[in-house]
Write an enzyme that holds these catalytic residues in place. Structure first.
Site, PDB file in Angstrom:
ATOM      1  N   MET A  24       0.836  -1.204   0.000  1.00 28.29           N
ATOM      2  CA  MET A  24       0.000   0.000   0.000  1.00 28.29           C
ATOM      3  C   MET A  24       0.866   1.247   0.000  1.00 28.29           C
ATOM      4  SD  MET A  24      -2.978   1.361   0.088  1.00 28.29           S
ATOM      5  CE  MET A  24      -3.124   3.141   0.035  1.00 28.29           C
ATOM      6  N   GLU A  76       4.500   0.858  -5.855  1.00 26.92           N
ATOM      7  CA  GLU A  76       4.068   1.686  -4.718  1.00 26.92           C
ATOM      8  C   GLU A  76       4.814   3.020  -4.722  1.00 26.92           C
ATOM      9  OE1 GLU A  76       1.479   0.536  -3.580  1.00 26.92           O
ATOM     10  OE2 GLU A  76       1.751  -1.562  -4.148  1.00 26.92           O
TER      11      GLU A  76
HETATM   12  N1  B3K Z   1      -3.607   0.795  -3.691  1.00 29.32           N
HETATM   13  C1  B3K Z   1      -3.341  -0.446  -3.017  1.00 29.32           C
HETATM   14  C2  B3K Z   1      -4.487  -1.396  -3.054  1.00 29.32           C
HETATM   15  C3  B3K Z   1      -5.481  -1.225  -1.999  1.00 29.32           C
HETATM   16  C4  B3K Z   1      -6.452  -2.371  -2.073  1.00 29.32           C
HETATM   17  C5  B3K Z   1      -7.558  -2.268  -1.123  1.00 29.32           C
HETATM   18  N2  B3K Z   1      -8.432  -3.413  -1.206  1.00 29.32           N
HETATM   19  C6  B3K Z   1      -2.130  -1.122  -3.556  1.00 29.32           C
HETATM   20  C7  B3K Z   1      -1.737  -0.768  -4.928  1.00 29.32           C
HETATM   21  O1  B3K Z   1      -2.454  -0.919  -5.880  1.00 29.32           O
HETATM   22  O2  B3K Z   1      -0.663  -0.277  -5.091  1.00 29.32           O
HETATM   23 ZN    ZN Z   2      -1.477   0.443  -7.123  1.00 33.38          ZN
END
Ligand code: B3K
Ligand code: ZN
Length: 850
Positions: A256, A291
Site C-alpha cells: 500500500m 508503490e
Molecule cells: N492501492 C493499493 C491497493 C489497496 C487495495 C484495497 N483493497 C495497492 C496498490 O495498488 O498499489
Molecule cells: Zn497500485
C-alpha cells in the site's frame, strides 16, 4: 455485516462534499484493545458544493466525546456514520473515539499483526479509525502524534519531535484519508539514503521484525532504482525528507502506497537468495516500484471518487511495467504480462464478474480492485501511447502533472490532457473505459496483383448490464514477412475504428505472411483461421519477439485442444518448432524458457468454451501431460546440454540474466524428470543453495509422485520461515495429481501451521487448490465443497480475503451441467450463510448471475 438491503453506489450520483478541510491533527494513545484516537479537524464550507449536509463516516467506533468550536454537539447516528448541524462558517471539529485494534481481524483500519500496530485505509478503512469524510476528494495535511511505549512509531510525512513515549509526524502534502498510515512496534531498520536530482537528501528505511534485517537489501536497491527511474523517465522527484517501507505479515494484498510510509505484505518485500525464488525477486522489485510510483500517480494526483480507481492503478501498473521492461527484458516482460492478462483478466472480462475499467456502480468497492481495473487499465494506457506516439505521450504526462498536481481527478481529466496535446478526439477511445468484455478481432486476408488486404471485424459479446456494444478504437500493430522470412513491411499501427475495416498493402512481389497484433498491441482475442504451417513459419521467423512467442503459443493451444477433444496426437510441427527455438543459443534463455511453457489448463478451458465446446478438465490435464511427455522425448538429446549450459558459476544474482538461465534450466529439468525418473531433480535438490533451484527440483519430484523425503526435509529446514512455509503448503497442492489435490489441501488445513487467519497462508492453500484446475474441478465436487466450507468460515473474520477467493467460482458456467449443479449448491450455501459480509454477498450475487 450485511445491510438489510445492500446499497448500490453509482458514479452518476457523485456530488462534492459540503466542506473542505484546512488541517487534521490526530493523537493516538495506543492500546491493543482500547486505543484512543483524538482528532481536531478544521473545516470550512466548500464553495463548490450544493449540498451542505455535515456527514462523517464512522464504523465500529466508540464515541467518547465530540465538540464543535469547543461546544458539545448533538450527533445523529445515520447509516455508515453521523450527522450534525454545523455553523455556516469555518469551524473546528474535535472528537475522541476508542477502537480495538486487536479485535480487528478484517485487517482494515488500525489492526495488530504479531504485536505490531499497523493500518490499511484504502479504500474505506479510515472510517474505522475515527469519524471523518472518508472519501478521496477530501484532501488535507495531517499532523500526527503517537503515544506508546513501543520503540518505533511511524506515520506519514516528515518526522517531528520524538520523546519518551511519543513521536510526532507531519505530512505537508494534502492527501485523502485513504493514504493515512501508522505503524508502531518493535522493529529494526535497514537504512539507506537517496539524493534527488535537485539535491534533496532523503533518508530511506525498510522496517522489519528483528531477524528479517538480512532480507532487505534487494528491496532497498529496487527502491533506489525506482526513484532514479521516475526522475529520468517521468521527471518526477520524491517530495519528503523520509521514505519508509514497513513489512507486515498479516496483510490482505501486496502493498500500500501510503504517503511516505508504504506498508508491504512481507512476501512483497523480504527477499534473500536462500528463501526467495527469482520470480519472487522480480515481483518484489515491481511492487516496490509500483508503490513508489504511486507517489505521483495516486498521491500527488489522486482519484475524485472510487469509480476512478483505474486513473491511479492502470497508470501505475503501466509505469511499473515500463520500469521492469527497462531494467530487465522488454519482450520477456510483455509476454509475462500477456500470460497474466489471459490468466486473470480475460476470465473476469468474459464471465459474470465482467465490469468496465471504470465501473459505474458497486456495493463494496474492495471488490473492484480487479485485474480489469489494474491490468486492462494499464493496457488501455499502452494503447493510448501507441496511438498518440511516444513524444505526445510524454507531453501529455507533463501536462497532467502540471495541471492536476494536488487534485482529485477523473478519467475525463486524464483524457483531456491527451486531447489538448494532440488535438485528437478521444470520444470513441473512451469506450475502453466504459464498455466491459474483451473484443474479438476476426481477420480475413486476400492477395491479388501485388496488393495484400487485411479485413478486420470486431465484436464484443454481451456482458452483465451491457447487452449491446459499439465499435472501439483498436490499434493493430502489423508487420509483413516475405516467404523467405525477411520483413517486407515493418511494423505499423493500423487504427481500427469501424466494426469492419480493410487495410491494403501495395506492390508486394508475392503473398506475404502477416504478423498481426505485434507486441499484443490491444487487449483483444484475435480470431484467425491461419493454417498450422503459417504459425510454424512465424514461430521460426517472426522478427517481433512477442509474436514469435505467440505463434508457438497458438500452435500449442490448437494441438492441445485437438488432443483434449479428438484424441489427436501432439503436432509434430509444434514439437519441431519448439525444439529449434530451444536449441537456438542466440536467443535469450528467459525467452526460450517462456517458449517452453504451455498454456495453462484454465486458459485451455476458456479457449474451448470460446468455441462452444464444454471443457473436460481431466481431458485437458491428460492432453498437457501427453504433450509434456512428447516434448521430453523430442528434446531428450538436447535437454541435458541445455541444462548443463545454463548452470551458473559464482554468486547468485536475481537479475534478468541469471534468472533467465535458471528459468530455462528449470524448464529443462521438468522435462528431463519425465525421462530419468527424477534423478537429476534429486541431485539438484541435494546441491541447491538457492530457493529457485531448491523449489524447482522439489516441484519436479512431487509432480512425478516422488520427493516425500525432500518434502519433509524442506519443512524441517524452513519451519521457522513463514514465507518459505507458504511455499511448502502451496507446492504440495499445485503439484498434486488431480485425484489427490483436494485431499492434500484438506489434510493441510489440519496442519498445525495452517494459520488460516493469515491471508498469505489461506491463499497458499486455497489459491493453490483453485490453480490445480483438474483437481479443483474433481467431478465429485469435493473441491468446490472444501473451498466453500472455508469461505464460510473466513467470511466473518476477513471479508475482503474471502470475497477475493470467491472468484475461483467465476468460470463455473463454462463447465458441464453436473459440475455447474455442484458449484451452484455451494454458491447457494455461501449466499444463505447468516451475516454474510457485504463483500462476499456482492461477489456471490454477481457470480450466480441473474
Ligand atoms: N492501492 C493499493 C491497493 C489497496 C487495495 C484495497 N483493497 C495497492 C496498490 O495498488 O498499489
Ligand atoms: Zn497500485
Amino acid at each position: 455485516m450485511r445491510d438489510a438491503a445492500p446499497k448500490t453506489i453509482y458514479l452518476k450520483d457523485y456530488t462534492p462534499f459540503g466542506y473542505m478541510i484546512d488541517a487534521v491533527e490526530l493523537t493516538f494513545r495506543l492500546d491493543p484493545t482500547a486505543t484512543r484516537v483524538l482528532s481536531r479537524i478544521a473545516f470550512r464550507p466548500n464553495p463548490d458544493a450544493s449540498d451542505n449536509r455535515f456527514f462523517l463516516y464512522g464504523e465500529n467506533l466508540k464515541l467518547i466525546s465530540a465538540t464543535i468550536d469547543g461546544n458539545p454537539v448533538d450527533l445523529r447516528a445515520v447509516d455508515d456514520g453521523i450527522e450534525a448541524d454545523v455553523p455556516d462558517a469555518p469551524f473546528v471539529w474535535e472528537a475522541e473515539v476508542e477502537i480495538n485494534p486487536q479485535a480487528n481481524t478484517a485487517l482494515e483500519g488500525l489492526y495488530m499483526s504479531n504485536g505490531m500496530y499497523c493500518t490499511q485505509c484504502e479504500p474505506e478503512g479510515f472510517r474505522k479509525i475515527t469519524y471523518y469524510p472518508d472519501r478521496p476528494d477530501v484532501m488535507a495535511t495531517f499532523d500526527v502524534r503517537i503515544e506508546s511505549d513501543l520503540p518505533v512509531m511511524l506515520s506519514n510525512g516528515n518526522p517531528g519531535t520524538v520523546g519518551e513515549g511519543f513521536a510526532e509526524w507531519s505530512d505537508p502534502w494534502p492527501k485523502p484519508a485513504y493514504l493515512f498510515a501508522l505503524v508502531a512496534g518493535d522493529l529494526v531498520a535497514h537504512p539507506d539514503q537517496f539524493t534527488t536530482s535537485s539535491g534533496t537528501d532523503v533518508s530511506l528505511n525498510i522496517w522489519v521484525r528483528p531477524g528479517d534485517e538480512n532480507k532487505c537489501a534487494f528491496g532497498m536497491e529496487a527502491l533506489k532504482k525506482s526513484m532514479s527511474w521516475d526522475e529520468e523517465v517521468y521527471g518526477r522527484e520524491y517530495d519528503l525528507n523520509t521514505f519508509n517501507i514497513v513489512a507486515v505479515d498479516d496483510f490482505n494484498m501486496g502493498a500500500m502506497e501510503n504517503k511516505g510510509l508504504n506498508i508491504f505484505n512481507s512476501s512483497a518485500v523480504l527477499a534473500s537468495p536462500e528463501t526467495s525464488t527469482d520470480v519472487n525477486f522480480q515481483r518484489i522489485e515491481a511492487i516496490i516500484a509500483h508503490e513508489y510510483f504511486h507517489n505521483w500517480t495516486g498521491n500527488r494526483i489522486t482519484c475524485r471518487d472510487w469509480f476512478q480507481l483505474c486513473l491511479k492503478e492502470g497508470l501505475t501498473v503501466f509505469r511499473d511495467a515500463q520500469f521492469t521492461s527497462d531494467v530487465r527484458s522488454e519482450p520477456v516482460k510483455r509476454i509475462q504480462d500477456v500470460i497474466d492478462l489471459r490468466g486473470r483478466q480475460f476470465p473476469e472480462d468474459n464471465g459474470p464478474l465482467s465490469h468496465p475499467v471504470r465501473p459505474e456502480s458497486f456495493q463494496e468497492i474492495n471488490n473492484f480492485y480487479t485485474a480489469t481495473v489494474y491490468e486492462k487499465g494499464a493496457e488501455v494506457i499502452g494503447m493510448l501511447k501507441r496511438l498518440v506516439g511516444d513524444a505526445a505521450y510524454a507531453e501529455a504526462l507533463e501536462l497532467y502533472f502540471a495541471r492536476h498536481d494536488g487534485q482529485a481527478c477523473t478519467i475525463e481529466d486524464w483524457l483531456a490532457v491527451f486531447q489538448d496535446v494532440t488535438g485528437r478526439d478521444l470520444t470513441q477511445f473512451k469506450r475502453w473505459y466504459s464498455q466491459s468484455g474483451t473484443p474479438r478481432l476476426a481477420v480475413e486476408e486476400s492477395f491479388a496483383d501485388g496488393t495484400y488486404t487485411l479485413t478486420f471485424t470486431q465484436s464484443t459479446p454481451s456482458t452483465p448490464g451491457q447487452p449491446d456494444k459499439a465499435p472501439q478504437v483498436i490499434p493493430v500493430a502489423v508487420g509483413l514477412l516475405g516467404q523467405n522470412g525477411d520483413e517486407v513491411v515493418p511494423t505499423q499501427v493500423l487504427e481500427m475504428t469501424e466494426a469492419t475495416q480493410s487495410f491494403t498493402f501495395e506492390n508486394l512481389p508475392s503473398k506475404p505472411v502477416a504478423s498481426i497484433l505485434r507486441g499484443f498491441s490491444a487487449p483483444v482475442i484475435l480470431e484467425r483461421s491461419t493454417q498450422a504451417a503459417e504459425r510454424a513459419f512465424l514461430l521460426a521467423h517472426d522478427t517481433d519477439p512477442f509474436n514469435r512467442w505467440e505463434a508457438g503459443r497458438s500452435l500449442a493451444s490448437e494441438t492441445l485442444i485437438a488432443m483434449a477433444t479428438e484424441d489427436a496426437a501432439p503436432d509434430a510441427a509444434y514439437l519441431d518448432g519448439i525444439l529449434a527455438v530451444l536449441r537456438d543459443d542466440g536467443l535469450d534463455p528467459a525467452y526460450r524458457a517462456l517458449m517452453l511453457g504451455l498454456p495453462g489448463q484454465s486458459e485451455l478451458a476458456g479457449a474451448l468454451h470460446e468455441r462452444g465446446i464444454t471443457p473436460d478438465p481431466m481431458a485437458i490435464w491428460q492432453a498437457i501431460e501427453t504433450m509434456k511427455q512428447a516434448m521430453a522425448q523430442t528434446a531428450q538429446d538436447t535437454l541435458p546440454r541445455i541444462y548443463a549450459d545454463m548452470q551458473i558459476d559464482g554468486e547468485y544474482r536475481p537479475d534478468a540474466e541469471q534468472s533467465g538461465k535458471r528459468a530455462l534450466s528449470g524448464g529443462a529439468l521438468a522435462l528431463m524428470s519425465r525421462q530419468d525418473g527424477g534423478a537429476q531433480a534429486a541431485a539438484q535438490y541435494g546441491q541447491a543453495d538457492n530457493m529457485t533451484q531448491q523449489l524447482s527440483a522439489l516441484a519436479c519430484l512431487l509432480s512425478a509422485g516422488k520427493g516425500a523425503d525432500q518434502l519433509a526435509a524442506f519443512y524441517d529446514q524452513w519451519q521457522d520461515d513463514r514465507l518459505v512455509i507458504d511455499k511448502w503448503f502451496m507446492l504440495q497442492i499445485t503439484q498434486a495429481s488431480p485425484d489427490a489435490a483436494v485431499e492434500t489441501a484438506r489434510r493441510l488445513t489440519e496442519h498445525a501451521d495452517f494459520n488460516w487467519k493469515n491471508p498469505n497462508r489461506f491463499r497458499a492453500v486455497f489459491g493453490a487448490l483453485s490453480m490445480n484446475h483438474a483437481g479443483f474441478h474433481n467431478a465429485d465436487g469435493s473441491g468446490y465443497a472444501l473451498l466453500a466450507d472455508w469461505l464460510i468460515k473466513l467470511n466473518p473474520v476477513n471479508p475482503q480475503t474471502t470475497a477475493r477467493m470467491c472468484s475461483a467460482f467465476q468460470t463455473w458456467r463454462r463447465y458441464d451441467a453436473d459440475r455447474q449443479a455442484l458449484i451452484k449448491v455451494q454458491l447457494d450455501r455461501i449466499a444463505d450463510t447468516p451475516d454474510l459480509s457485504r463483500d462476499v454477498a456482492e461477489m456471490i450475487t454477481r457470480i450466480r448471475g441473474a
